[in-house]
Design a protein around this motif. Structure first.
Motif, PDB file in Angstrom:
ATOM      1  N   TYR A  58      -5.425   4.232  -3.204  1.00 52.38           N
ATOM      2  CA  TYR A  58      -6.506   3.824  -2.741  1.00 52.38           C
ATOM      3  C   TYR A  58      -6.711   2.344  -2.262  1.00 52.38           C
ATOM      4  O   TYR A  58      -6.111   1.552  -2.467  1.00 52.38           O
ATOM      5  N   ASN A  59      -7.807   2.753  -0.534  1.00 47.62           N
ATOM      6  CA  ASN A  59      -7.254   1.122  -0.394  1.00 47.62           C
ATOM      7  C   ASN A  59      -8.977   1.159   0.415  1.00 47.62           C
ATOM      8  O   ASN A  59      -9.935   2.013   1.341  1.00 47.62           O
ATOM      9  N   VAL A  60      -8.826  -0.083  -0.096  1.00 47.11           N
ATOM     10  CA  VAL A  60     -10.684  -0.398  -0.152  1.00 47.11           C
ATOM     11  C   VAL A  60     -11.129  -1.412   1.207  1.00 47.11           C
ATOM     12  O   VAL A  60      -9.882  -2.902   0.856  1.00 47.11           O
ATOM     13  N   SER A  61     -11.956  -1.652   2.228  1.00 45.91           N
ATOM     14  CA  SER A  61     -11.734  -2.845   3.621  1.00 45.91           C
ATOM     15  C   SER A  61     -13.038  -3.526   3.369  1.00 45.91           C
ATOM     16  O   SER A  61     -14.311  -2.022   3.405  1.00 45.91           O
ATOM     17  N   LEU A  62     -13.512  -4.089   4.031  1.00 46.46           N
ATOM     18  CA  LEU A  62     -14.782  -4.679   4.046  1.00 46.46           C
ATOM     19  C   LEU A  62     -14.753  -5.458   5.361  1.00 46.46           C
ATOM     20  O   LEU A  62     -14.054  -5.666   6.102  1.00 46.46           O
ATOM     21  N   PHE A  63     -15.729  -5.084   6.656  1.00 51.14           N
ATOM     22  CA  PHE A  63     -15.770  -5.448   8.131  1.00 51.14           C
ATOM     23  C   PHE A  63     -17.114  -6.720   7.991  1.00 51.14           C
ATOM     24  O   PHE A  63     -17.968  -5.136   7.492  1.00 51.14           O
ATOM     25  N   VAL A  64     -17.103  -7.225   8.051  1.00 48.38           N
ATOM     26  CA  VAL A  64     -18.777  -7.564   8.203  1.00 48.38           C
ATOM     27  C   VAL A  64     -18.822  -7.794  10.118  1.00 48.38           C
ATOM     28  O   VAL A  64     -17.470  -8.829  10.110  1.00 48.38           O
ATOM     29  N   VAL A  76     -15.418 -10.809  10.271  1.00 54.46           N
ATOM     30  CA  VAL A  76     -14.173 -10.533   9.567  1.00 54.46           C
ATOM     31  C   VAL A  76     -14.219  -9.315   9.118  1.00 54.46           C
ATOM     32  O   VAL A  76     -14.643  -8.787   8.784  1.00 54.46           O
ATOM     33  N   GLU A  77     -12.572  -9.057   9.135  1.00 55.16           N
ATOM     34  CA  GLU A  77     -12.435  -7.751   8.432  1.00 55.16           C
ATOM     35  C   GLU A  77     -11.396  -8.120   6.972  1.00 55.16           C
ATOM     36  O   GLU A  77      -9.988  -8.875   7.439  1.00 55.16           O
ATOM     37  N   ILE A  78     -11.743  -7.219   6.095  1.00 56.10           N
ATOM     38  CA  ILE A  78     -10.656  -7.672   4.782  1.00 56.10           C
ATOM     39  C   ILE A  78     -10.012  -6.310   4.268  1.00 56.10           C
ATOM     40  O   ILE A  78     -10.930  -5.666   4.084  1.00 56.10           O
ATOM     41  N   ASN A  79      -8.579  -6.108   4.447  1.00 52.63           N
ATOM     42  CA  ASN A  79      -8.016  -5.134   4.699  1.00 52.63           C
ATOM     43  C   ASN A  79      -7.126  -4.915   2.943  1.00 52.63           C
ATOM     44  O   ASN A  79      -7.097  -6.061   2.293  1.00 52.63           O
ATOM     45  N   ASN A  80      -7.457  -4.061   2.398  1.00 47.02           N
ATOM     46  CA  ASN A  80      -6.805  -4.105   1.275  1.00 47.02           C
ATOM     47  C   ASN A  80      -6.885  -4.806   0.223  1.00 47.02           C
ATOM     48  O   ASN A  80      -6.238  -5.849  -0.439  1.00 47.02           O
ATOM     49  N   PHE A  81      -8.660  -5.253  -0.187  1.00 48.35           N
ATOM     50  CA  PHE A  81      -9.206  -5.848  -0.900  1.00 48.35           C
ATOM     51  C   PHE A  81      -8.888  -5.205  -2.649  1.00 48.35           C
ATOM     52  O   PHE A  81      -8.904  -7.129  -3.107  1.00 48.35           O
ATOM     53  N   LEU A  82      -8.225  -4.229  -2.656  1.00 52.76           N
ATOM     54  CA  LEU A  82      -8.058  -4.695  -4.427  1.00 52.76           C
ATOM     55  C   LEU A  82      -6.493  -4.947  -4.612  1.00 52.76           C
ATOM     56  O   LEU A  82      -5.955  -4.759  -5.543  1.00 52.76           O
ATOM     57  N   GLN A  94       2.891  -1.023   2.309  1.00 49.63           N
ATOM     58  CA  GLN A  94       2.004  -1.837   3.272  1.00 49.63           C
ATOM     59  C   GLN A  94       1.280  -3.231   2.990  1.00 49.63           C
ATOM     60  O   GLN A  94       1.593  -3.541   1.990  1.00 49.63           O
ATOM     61  N   ASN A  95       1.375  -3.641   3.946  1.00 54.04           N
ATOM     62  CA  ASN A  95       0.641  -5.148   3.710  1.00 54.04           C
ATOM     63  C   ASN A  95      -0.732  -5.065   2.239  1.00 54.04           C
ATOM     64  O   ASN A  95      -1.081  -4.605   2.265  1.00 54.04           O
ATOM     65  N   GLY A  96      -0.203  -6.407   1.030  1.00 57.56           N
ATOM     66  CA  GLY A  96      -1.173  -6.803   0.599  1.00 57.56           C
ATOM     67  C   GLY A  96      -2.723  -6.846   0.930  1.00 57.56           C
ATOM     68  O   GLY A  96      -3.044  -6.454   1.859  1.00 57.56           O
ATOM     69  N   LEU A  97      -3.168  -8.251   0.119  1.00 57.85           N
ATOM     70  CA  LEU A  97      -4.429  -7.747   0.562  1.00 57.85           C
ATOM     71  C   LEU A  97      -4.254  -9.239   2.352  1.00 57.85           C
ATOM     72  O   LEU A  97      -3.194 -10.321   2.092  1.00 57.85           O
ATOM     73  N   ASN A  98      -4.908  -8.898   2.917  1.00 56.10           N
ATOM     74  CA  ASN A  98      -4.874  -9.294   4.229  1.00 56.10           C
ATOM     75  C   ASN A  98      -6.200  -9.709   4.932  1.00 56.10           C
ATOM     76  O   ASN A  98      -7.289  -8.358   3.924  1.00 56.10           O
ATOM     77  N   PHE A  99      -6.899 -10.076   6.012  1.00 62.10           N
ATOM     78  CA  PHE A  99      -7.687 -10.611   6.484  1.00 62.10           C
ATOM     79  C   PHE A  99      -7.464 -10.867   8.092  1.00 62.10           C
ATOM     80  O   PHE A  99      -6.822 -11.482   8.603  1.00 62.10           O
ATOM     81  N   LYS A 100      -8.362 -10.402   8.820  1.00 68.47           N
ATOM     82  CA  LYS A 100      -8.374 -10.872  10.263  1.00 68.47           C
ATOM     83  C   LYS A 100      -9.899 -11.319  10.562  1.00 68.47           C
ATOM     84  O   LYS A 100     -11.188 -11.289   9.591  1.00 68.47           O
TER      85      LYS A 100
END
Length: 107
Positions: A58-64, A76-82, A94-100
């Motif tokens: 499962y891959n959960v991401s949040l983009f605001v 702000v984008e947070i990828n692989n939230f878990l 793949q990358n663990g928790l990361n953000f842009k």
């Protein structure tokens, strides 16, 4: 197995689900909550001539984002939230928790 065999060496997951919850408010604020679920699948390793099982993930991401004018916004984008460990191909985690963080300008 839980896969679709395209040829002898190439397989895809049988189940792949992508959910995107999106909301944009009148004040220019918007968000996406994205959930990607991929079932167990197999990857052929050409170097060793073997097939490896790749676990489901499962891959959960949040983009605001917030618009400032019609042509500019910050995000702000947070990828692989878990912070899940997963491989899309054997041997390539793949990358663990990361953000842009960034600015979008439209000309």
């Amino acid at each position: 197995g839980n896969y679709i065999n395209i040829d002898n060496n190439l397989t895809f997951p049988e189940n792949s689900i992508f959910l995107d919850f999106y909301k944009e408010l009148s004040i220019g604020f918007a968000y996406h909550l994205r959930i990607n679920m991929i079932s167990e699948r197999y990857d052929y390793n050409y170097e060793y001539g073997i097939t490896k099982t790749l676990k489901d993930f499962y891959n959960v991401s949040l983009f605001v984002s917030q618009k400032f004018k019609a042509n500019s916004s910050v995000f702000v984008e947070i990828n692989n939230f878990l912070d899940s460990y997963y491989e899309t191909f054997h041997g390539f985690p793949q990358n663990g928790l990361n953000f842009k963080v960034g600015i979008n300008l439209i000309f």
